[in-house]
Design a protein around this motif. Structure first.
Motif, PDB file in Angstrom:
ATOM      1  N   ARG A 120      56.169  40.462  64.205  1.00 32.34           N
ATOM      2  CA  ARG A 120      55.748  41.281  63.073  1.00 32.34           C
ATOM      3  C   ARG A 120      56.288  40.721  61.761  1.00 32.34           C
ATOM      4  NH1 ARG A 120      54.792  47.085  65.037  1.00 32.34           N
ATOM      5  NH2 ARG A 120      54.820  46.893  67.289  1.00 32.34           N
ATOM      6  N   ALA A 121      57.411  40.012  61.824  1.00 29.80           N
ATOM      7  CA  ALA A 121      57.975  39.389  60.622  1.00 29.80           C
ATOM      8  C   ALA A 121      57.209  38.132  60.224  1.00 29.80           C
ATOM      9  CB  ALA A 121      59.447  39.060  60.853  1.00 29.80           C
TER      10      ALA A 121
ATOM     11  N   VAL B  96      48.272  51.414  55.505  1.00 30.98           N
ATOM     12  CA  VAL B  96      47.749  50.250  54.782  1.00 30.98           C
ATOM     13  C   VAL B  96      47.722  49.050  55.728  1.00 30.98           C
ATOM     14  CG1 VAL B  96      48.110  48.660  52.865  1.00 30.98           C
ATOM     15  CG2 VAL B  96      48.576  51.113  52.559  1.00 30.98           C
ATOM     16  N   GLU B  97      46.540  48.539  55.981  1.00 32.72           N
ATOM     17  CA  GLU B  97      46.397  47.357  56.835  1.00 32.72           C
ATOM     18  C   GLU B  97      46.174  46.127  55.962  1.00 32.72           C
ATOM     19  OE1 GLU B  97      43.795  48.189  60.422  1.00 32.72           O
ATOM     20  OE2 GLU B  97      43.463  50.014  59.269  1.00 32.72           O
ATOM     21  N   PRO B  98      46.480  44.939  56.485  1.00 28.67           N
ATOM     22  CA  PRO B  98      46.213  43.720  55.710  1.00 28.67           C
ATOM     23  C   PRO B  98      44.748  43.704  55.253  1.00 28.67           C
ATOM     24  CG  PRO B  98      47.527  43.192  57.631  1.00 28.67           C
ATOM     25  CD  PRO B  98      47.134  44.635  57.765  1.00 28.67           C
ATOM     26  N   GLY B  99      44.546  43.461  53.985  1.00 33.70           N
ATOM     27  CA  GLY B  99      43.197  43.457  53.428  1.00 33.70           C
ATOM     28  C   GLY B  99      42.790  44.772  52.798  1.00 33.70           C
ATOM     29  N   ASP B 235      43.823  52.880  65.426  1.00 35.37           N
ATOM     30  CA  ASP B 235      42.713  51.920  65.533  1.00 35.37           C
ATOM     31  C   ASP B 235      42.985  50.622  64.782  1.00 35.37           C
ATOM     32  OD1 ASP B 235      41.343  53.710  67.044  1.00 35.37           O
ATOM     33  OD2 ASP B 235      39.998  54.395  65.455  1.00 35.37           O
ATOM     34  N   ARG B 236      44.192  50.430  64.290  1.00 27.45           N
ATOM     35  CA  ARG B 236      44.487  49.199  63.537  1.00 27.45           C
ATOM     36  C   ARG B 236      44.161  47.964  64.371  1.00 27.45           C
ATOM     37  NH1 ARG B 236      48.896  49.282  59.375  1.00 27.45           N
ATOM     38  NH2 ARG B 236      49.012  47.081  59.952  1.00 27.45           N
ATOM     39  N   GLU B 237      43.706  46.909  63.683  1.00 26.77           N
ATOM     40  CA  GLU B 237      43.473  45.646  64.380  1.00 26.77           C
ATOM     41  C   GLU B 237      44.749  44.827  64.517  1.00 26.77           C
ATOM     42  OE1 GLU B 237      40.213  43.475  62.737  1.00 26.77           O
ATOM     43  OE2 GLU B 237      38.811  45.139  63.065  1.00 26.77           O
ATOM     44  N   THR B 238      45.662  45.018  63.578  1.00 29.21           N
ATOM     45  CA  THR B 238      46.953  44.319  63.654  1.00 29.21           C
ATOM     46  C   THR B 238      48.070  45.352  63.743  1.00 29.21           C
ATOM     47  OG1 THR B 238      47.149  44.311  61.249  1.00 29.21           O
ATOM     48  CG2 THR B 238      46.152  42.378  62.275  1.00 29.21           C
ATOM     49  N   GLU B 239      49.163  44.960  64.356  1.00 29.21           N
ATOM     50  CA  GLU B 239      50.309  45.866  64.443  1.00 29.21           C
ATOM     51  C   GLU B 239      50.903  46.111  63.062  1.00 29.21           C
ATOM     52  OE1 GLU B 239      52.800  43.587  67.112  1.00 29.21           O
ATOM     53  OE2 GLU B 239      52.376  44.998  68.745  1.00 29.21           O
ATOM     54  N   PRO B 240      51.445  47.305  62.830  1.00 29.09           N
ATOM     55  CA  PRO B 240      52.222  47.495  61.604  1.00 29.09           C
ATOM     56  C   PRO B 240      53.377  46.494  61.573  1.00 29.09           C
ATOM     57  CG  PRO B 240      51.870  49.581  62.728  1.00 29.09           C
ATOM     58  CD  PRO B 240      51.399  48.511  63.659  1.00 29.09           C
ATOM     59  N   ARG B 241      53.842  46.187  60.381  1.00 26.19           N
ATOM     60  CA  ARG B 241      54.822  45.113  60.245  1.00 26.19           C
ATOM     61  C   ARG B 241      56.245  45.555  60.537  1.00 26.19           C
ATOM     62  NH1 ARG B 241      52.337  41.547  55.256  1.00 26.19           N
ATOM     63  NH2 ARG B 241      50.802  40.486  56.581  1.00 26.19           N
ATOM     64  N   ASP B 246      56.730  51.946  63.511  1.00 23.55           N
ATOM     65  CA  ASP B 246      55.364  51.868  64.042  1.00 23.55           C
ATOM     66  C   ASP B 246      54.993  53.220  64.664  1.00 23.55           C
ATOM     67  OD1 ASP B 246      53.091  51.489  65.627  1.00 23.55           O
ATOM     68  OD2 ASP B 246      53.638  49.443  66.159  1.00 23.55           O
ATOM     69  N   LEU B 247      54.080  53.924  64.015  1.00 21.89           N
ATOM     70  CA  LEU B 247      53.742  55.281  64.468  1.00 21.89           C
ATOM     71  C   LEU B 247      53.011  55.284  65.803  1.00 21.89           C
ATOM     72  CD1 LEU B 247      52.666  56.943  61.105  1.00 21.89           C
ATOM     73  CD2 LEU B 247      54.796  57.268  62.366  1.00 21.89           C
ATOM     74  N   SER B 248      52.351  54.176  66.139  1.00 18.02           N
ATOM     75  CA  SER B 248      51.695  54.150  67.453  1.00 18.02           C
ATOM     76  C   SER B 248      52.741  54.096  68.565  1.00 18.02           C
ATOM     77  CB  SER B 248      50.729  52.966  67.550  1.00 18.02           C
ATOM     78  OG  SER B 248      51.435  51.739  67.615  1.00 18.02           O
ATOM     79  N   LEU B 249      53.901  53.524  68.272  1.00 18.85           N
ATOM     80  CA  LEU B 249      55.002  53.533  69.243  1.00 18.85           C
ATOM     81  C   LEU B 249      55.763  54.861  69.195  1.00 18.85           C
ATOM     82  CD1 LEU B 249      56.441  49.934  68.692  1.00 18.85           C
ATOM     83  CD2 LEU B 249      54.813  50.699  70.425  1.00 18.85           C
TER      84      LEU B 249
END
Lengths: 390, 390
Positions: A120-121, B96-99, B235-241, B246-249
């Motif tokens: 993630r980093a 906020v997702e990348p992009g 539904d994020r395509e990338t993991e939170p950083r 990480d709310l999904s965890l």
């Protein structure tokens, strides 16, 4: 949206939640451990502000006590405002820059967590392999360095998931430094209970949790970085991906400026201070000796019950005793029995060791004869109830 | 590396740190506020494990009490294991997702913090402008949406740096939802003290800190997300950083599974539970009324001293009173006088308002006549010592 004026909405009934009356547990799992009464009392101290001159003094004292406990002169020694995983992410997320290669171990649960944080980093993750329940072999680490030339190497000094202590730490750091890499040690289950020496072992960063061998409630977690490691952090080309855990910003608060970054968890810092005072009063080496002696009694006791330790004595971890679940015994039934009949918490195995071991902590204020005798009595009865005769 | 055997190294002397004896402050700054004695007592409760069946029940109760306080039925209502900024980063860093494009305000200190977090999350940041000390104008927000089509819009309901309350929240959320965007509200200085309604105002996410109007020590911080917002997170395509946030965890721990993610700050959750029980006992609307009534007395009192409020009454924030520093008076001298002579904490201005205002909190257990009268008496004397006659 409703067109009603906002204040006209009837208030729902407030929830009816009664007084807090938790059970009186004896905590012999992988953490939290029993908290010392003096530390509990410190938790009820009225607060001052996080920028109060008197709190600045408390911060200085906590940093000094952390340095003593970590066996380091590192200036960058602080409590991170979160639980042990926050301190882990502060170490990994600041030291691993996008494009860096991070080498992590596969011999337990927490190496996998390091891997996720390094990815993630923005890092590329490579692994040094060892089975769950074994320490890393320095020869394997050397091979991994030759193969991958990692920038950052993380390992777990005391694996809470397997009860294994990593010996030969200096050998690992020598290998890493010969490759100009930075070494991060997970000391969550060793700091304050099992020999751990940041400076003598030449570690670049190490972190821990307060609720293990320090017997402090979780919420403010020890972290230390060498000047060399902090130079890498301060020279990053890109910002770390967490604002909350950005050490270059935390420098402003815990460094000389004492400037606002976020509101420190004041009470948790009070408690950590008291927990670390208890370490200083006992003496760090005497504390290591106590953990080893009390846990030796625990180990002897479980063997007398006919059980086997998961780790050989050569890398046994006194603070976390992984005990094999014998054939014909259900691990969860024993855990439930101890909780229900004895108010004792122990834990099941994680990951590759799920169902294979019980994890019995012997940490901090829980590392006392009273707790060990009580645990052994309960365990004997629970095993007998399962029909196990040793 | 030294060739000496590790154990032969002489131990440094343990630091000599005495008993914890902090001064007895009256906390009237921007937080922490005075902690209610019942909450302090809850902090000294012995711990159970973070997976103990009795703690699962405590978690349920805290979630129910948080929903009541946030005025929401959101399932995803939890305390984040860190201070308010950790809850902010959990909201921004997961949504906020990348992009993505994130729209944030410029009218105070904490919009800038949101911007930094959104950038680190991989978002592109655009701003809706308003001067420090003014709320956002819905027309400006609408223009910013037309110009930038942001995916996520963050605003500060109660600006701790300026003492400004954002009115017209429903208008802002209507604009955002007409553009299919997600709205994140910073309620750090309003939750539990100033009218704040997550469901009625149709907010997608909101967060707060415990050490403001909830009068609880910092360390576990309220966060709520609507199902719609949580769907975006899951539904994020990338993991939170951030792994830690990480709310999904975290869903695995605070959701139905109650599975291990990290060790929750058990004691801080105990304390939050007690602080929220006090909210439920008082009633949330009665609590808003109390804050407004007590802070009105404070406002009248500072005006009687010849001082001016920074915010007009139309968007005055009862919980945080930004008072103009009059000409010829040094803000820091008055702050020091109050601290030294009265043991009262108030704060200076931040950012654009540095040197321009004092920030006087009126939050939670500090929102009492006793505290207000004492503050006004001290302030009158401090101003007289500076030669100010109103």
């Amino acid at each position: 949206m409703s067109q009603m004026p906002e204040q006209s909405r009837p208030a729902e009934e407030p929830p009816d939640v009664g007084e807090l009356t938790p059970p009186d547990r004896t905590l012999m799992g992988p953490g939290p451990s029993d908290v010392h009464p003096r530390v509990l009392r410190a938790m009820s101290t009225p607060l001052v502000g996080h920028l109060d001159p008197s709190f600045i003094e408390v911060m200085n004292e906590v940093q000094e006590l952390l340095r003593y406990t970590f066996r380091t002169d590192n200036q960058w020694t602080i409590p991170v405002s979160g639980t042990g995983s926050a301190a882990m992410e502060a170490a990994i997320g600041n030291l691993v820059e996008p494009g860096d290669t991070a080498l992590v171990p596969t011999n337990g649960y927490f190496g996998g967590r390091m891997a996720s944080m390094a990815e993630r980093a923005g890092g590329e993750v490579v692994t040094v392999d060892a089975p769950w329940g074994e320490p890393l072999d320095p020869a394997d680490v050397a091979d991994a360095f030759d193969d991958h030339q990692p920038d950052v190497f993380g390992f777990v000094h005391a694996e809470t998931s397997t009860g294994v202590r990593q010996p030969d730490v200096s050998e690992l750091t020598d290998i890493a430094h010969a490759h100009d890499a930075y070494v991060v040690a997970d000391a969550v289950t060793s700091l304050g209970g099992v020999e751990f020496r940041v400076d003598e072992w030449d570690l670049d960063a190490a972190y821990s949790g307060p609720q293990k061998c320090l017997s402090c409630p979780p919420g403010a977690s020890p972290l230390t970085l060498s000047d060399r490691a902090m130079d890498k952090v301060l020279d990053r080309e890109t910002e770390p991906r967490s604002w909350y855990l950005d050490l270059s910003l935390l420098e402003g608060y815990w460094g000389e400026d004492r400037a606002y970054h976020h509101t420190a968890p004041i009470t948790n810092v009070y408690a950590l201070r008291e927990a670390l005072r208890l370490v200083a009063e006992e003496g760090i080496e005497a504390r290591w000796d106590r953990h080893r002696a009390i846990a030796s009694d625990l180990k002897a006791g479980v063997r007398e019950l006919g059980l086997e330790m998961n780790a050989p004595d050569a890398y046994w971890l006194p603070s976390l005793n992984a005990v094999r679940v014998p054939d014909g015994v259900d691990d969860a039934t024993v855990i439930d029995y101890l909780l229900t009949e004895y108010d004792i918490e122990v834990a099941s195995g994680l990951g590759d060791l799920a169902g294979e071991v019980w994890r019995i902590g012997c940490m901090g204020y829980s590392a006392r004869p009273k707790n060990v005798e009580y645990l052994l009595a309960g365990l004997a009865e629970a095993l007998a109830a399962e029909g196990f005769e040793g």
